[in-house]
Design a protein around this motif. Sequence first.
Motif, PDB file in Angstrom:
ATOM      1  N   LYS A  95      30.900  34.426  40.097  1.00 47.44           N
ATOM      2  CA  LYS A  95      31.940  34.261  39.066  1.00 47.44           C
ATOM      3  C   LYS A  95      33.142  35.158  39.335  1.00 47.44           C
ATOM      4  O   LYS A  95      34.056  35.247  38.521  1.00 47.44           O
ATOM      5  N   THR A  96      33.135  35.857  40.448  1.00 49.75           N
ATOM      6  CA  THR A  96      34.187  36.834  40.703  1.00 49.75           C
ATOM      7  C   THR A  96      35.236  36.343  41.691  1.00 49.75           C
ATOM      8  O   THR A  96      36.142  37.082  42.047  1.00 49.75           O
ATOM      9  N   ASP A  97      35.120  35.093  42.145  1.00 47.37           N
ATOM     10  CA  ASP A  97      36.098  34.562  43.088  1.00 47.37           C
ATOM     11  C   ASP A  97      37.483  34.492  42.427  1.00 47.37           C
ATOM     12  O   ASP A  97      37.619  34.016  41.293  1.00 47.37           O
ATOM     13  N   HIS A  98      38.488  34.950  43.149  1.00 46.99           N
ATOM     14  CA  HIS A  98      39.890  34.861  42.708  1.00 46.99           C
ATOM     15  C   HIS A  98      40.171  35.683  41.442  1.00 46.99           C
ATOM     16  O   HIS A  98      41.161  35.455  40.761  1.00 46.99           O
ATOM     17  N   LEU A  99      39.299  36.642  41.109  1.00 46.34           N
ATOM     18  CA  LEU A  99      39.547  37.500  39.947  1.00 46.34           C
ATOM     19  C   LEU A  99      40.053  38.852  40.427  1.00 46.34           C
ATOM     20  O   LEU A  99      39.685  39.329  41.507  1.00 46.34           O
ATOM     21  N   SER A 100      40.880  39.479  39.597  1.00 48.54           N
ATOM     22  CA  SER A 100      41.332  40.834  39.917  1.00 48.54           C
ATOM     23  C   SER A 100      40.197  41.808  39.651  1.00 48.54           C
ATOM     24  O   SER A 100      39.180  41.455  39.032  1.00 48.54           O
ATOM     25  N   ILE A 125      37.038  41.350  37.022  1.00 45.31           N
ATOM     26  CA  ILE A 125      35.636  41.383  37.453  1.00 45.31           C
ATOM     27  C   ILE A 125      34.842  42.327  36.564  1.00 45.31           C
ATOM     28  O   ILE A 125      33.734  42.011  36.114  1.00 45.31           O
ATOM     29  N   VAL A 126      35.410  43.489  36.278  1.00 46.25           N
ATOM     30  CA  VAL A 126      34.736  44.467  35.412  1.00 46.25           C
ATOM     31  C   VAL A 126      34.551  43.888  34.008  1.00 46.25           C
ATOM     32  O   VAL A 126      33.480  44.040  33.397  1.00 46.25           O
ATOM     33  N   LYS A 127      35.564  43.185  33.507  1.00 46.23           N
ATOM     34  CA  LYS A 127      35.443  42.572  32.184  1.00 46.23           C
ATOM     35  C   LYS A 127      34.314  41.543  32.170  1.00 46.23           C
ATOM     36  O   LYS A 127      33.543  41.467  31.191  1.00 46.23           O
ATOM     37  N   THR A 128      34.209  40.770  33.236  1.00 44.95           N
ATOM     38  CA  THR A 128      33.131  39.782  33.343  1.00 44.95           C
ATOM     39  C   THR A 128      31.765  40.458  33.263  1.00 44.95           C
ATOM     40  O   THR A 128      30.839  39.954  32.608  1.00 44.95           O
ATOM     41  N   GLU A 129      31.657  41.609  33.899  1.00 46.00           N
ATOM     42  CA  GLU A 129      30.385  42.339  33.873  1.00 46.00           C
ATOM     43  C   GLU A 129      30.082  42.865  32.469  1.00 46.00           C
ATOM     44  O   GLU A 129      28.924  42.865  32.032  1.00 46.00           O
ATOM     45  N   SER A 155      46.526  45.364  33.656  1.00 46.39           N
ATOM     46  CA  SER A 155      47.185  45.819  34.893  1.00 46.39           C
ATOM     47  C   SER A 155      46.653  47.187  35.319  1.00 46.39           C
ATOM     48  O   SER A 155      47.345  47.942  35.998  1.00 46.39           O
ATOM     49  N   ALA A 156      45.432  47.511  34.912  1.00 46.99           N
ATOM     50  CA  ALA A 156      44.845  48.824  35.190  1.00 46.99           C
ATOM     51  C   ALA A 156      44.839  49.121  36.693  1.00 46.99           C
ATOM     52  O   ALA A 156      44.613  48.234  37.524  1.00 46.99           O
ATOM     53  N   ASN A 157      45.085  50.397  37.027  1.00 49.11           N
ATOM     54  CA  ASN A 157      45.032  50.807  38.427  1.00 49.11           C
ATOM     55  C   ASN A 157      43.587  51.092  38.831  1.00 49.11           C
ATOM     56  O   ASN A 157      42.663  51.009  38.003  1.00 49.11           O
ATOM     57  N   ASP A 158      43.375  51.432  40.093  1.00 47.59           N
ATOM     58  CA  ASP A 158      42.014  51.612  40.614  1.00 47.59           C
ATOM     59  C   ASP A 158      41.246  52.710  39.892  1.00 47.59           C
ATOM     60  O   ASP A 158      40.047  52.571  39.622  1.00 47.59           O
TER      61      ASP A 158
END
Length: 586
Positions: free
Chosen positions: A179-184, A188-192, A244-247
């Motif tokens: 489910k993480t393809d093409h996600l920022s 991805i973290v939100k999906t988790e 737009s969170a940074n790393d």
Amino acid sequence: MDSNQQTKWSQFLSLIVVFFFWGFVAANNDILIPVFKKWFVLSQVQSQLVAWAFYVAYFVGSVIFFIISLKSDILQKFGYKKTLAVGLCLSAVGAFLFVPAALAANFWFFLSALFIVGLGFSVQQIVANPLAIKMGSPETGAHRLTLAGGINSLGTTIGPILLGIILFGMGNKEDSQPKTDHLSKIEIVKTEYLTHKNELSQNITELQKDNQDDPAKVQEVIAKVEKNISSLDTEIQSIDQNLSANDSQVDAYTKKLGEIKEKSTSIQYPVGFVKEHLKQVKMPFIGLGIAFILVAIFMLFSKIEDPAKEEEAAIETGSTKFSILKYPQLYLGMLAIFIYVGVEVSIISNLPALLHTKEFGGVLEHNIAPFVSLYWGSLMIGRWSGSINVFKMSKTMNTVMKFIVPFIAFAIIIFANELSGKDVSSFYVYAFWILAFIIMSFIGGKMAGKTLMIFGIAGVIMMILGLVYPDKEIAKYFFISGGLFCSIMWPSIFDLAIAGLGKNTGKASSFLVMMILGGGIIPLIQGWICDFDKTSPEGIMGITWTHFSYVIPIICFAYLAFYGFLTPRLLRKQGIVMGETSSAGH
């Protein structure tokens, strides 16, 4: 025995059912591990006690059998098929004990049941391997054992798929797709976060229907779960306002999710609730228990013949002063078997924990079965490929079949998983690893030492690449490919270890079988490293401790490569030149 005697196929085909059972149950342990870890609130090292209980039983059973055999030859006194039937009945007792274990929802009860299943398997191993060889001409004995090993690997491939269906139902292709393809990174973290929230919400729904436990206890647990959901909601809202969170901010959200998950996994659910989730575990083992009994009865009334006692008596007995230390190929081989079985089990036993980590996609328990099936299926690919050497065919046909057979086995793995409803399209890339395996098989040829050395080196390389490769969707296949390179190690080590032992081959073989104990020890060591993620969530060298734990397989494969390199040289000093090896599994 008459060298022209034909294989007794009607007898042999009934015997190889036993080999299927060994593989079916052993691979199912890897599905039970994450399930038990979740519902019994276990650490990773504690969850590895599942493998420990099963493989220690092999050691205990072999020791008991060896000690009794010093006073009386059991196989000659009671007969092969009667002894095999006893082993099957013993495993049936262990399988049926899964029923009270599930009703009691007791982890130690489950371990005891698995131990008894393994104890029965140890007796079956001691009997079935030589019996398969003796069911016909000695010249085709390796053929029969190789075929039996292939059936064993079929069991390890199908077992996880069937158990996954029983425990979690038919798969959902959409659910099992990445489910993480093409996600920022932040998406991805939100999906988790959402995945974990949905899991906890499902638990609350089921807890509200719980009428077996003390209502006060149920409400207490629901309150803890709701508190975690509230924490998740707070972080999800924060993420929505900071897409737009940074790393560094993404890392902070990830760390917070890890803390919430740690609290979730430490929740002790009510016993009745746990029983409800474990009730399906007993069903496949009831079926296995019944199957064990039926096969035991069939064995007793079958026309399977015990090898002639006169033939056994004609074999000169070994020296009463037999010493392991006189044979470096043996004591180094015992360590090699210990390490080989250990690394074969440890790679897959700890894989569910690795795939569950954020960096490897947070794969949940109900989506683990395809990966377990692919790993054990990799051993099937290797063993089916290795069995080609047993058949007499032209060099050209042999070469062609070595390319075709591995991909036929791979197609079976894909097809079986598709039937279970899982999306395994991501597995197609694994064809490149199979091609690498085929090339290395040609390089290794039919020489045990050279093959073991090459495959050991390949294992080291694959584990290192799994640790450093940046794309984790690809990195996991480097670890899974350990199954390919383990696939032919058993016969290679065995052939090297017993070379030149002559009259003492039987004693040496019993010591080697005892070393299956490694399957219960090395996974514990790797699991112990995984658990550092709890006390040091920042990990080591930029990766999680669970990921780093795969340095253990690197060390294991390095020793196996060393044994393959050294032993032929030791044997040459003894005036022994190794011939070709077969490719049966253990």
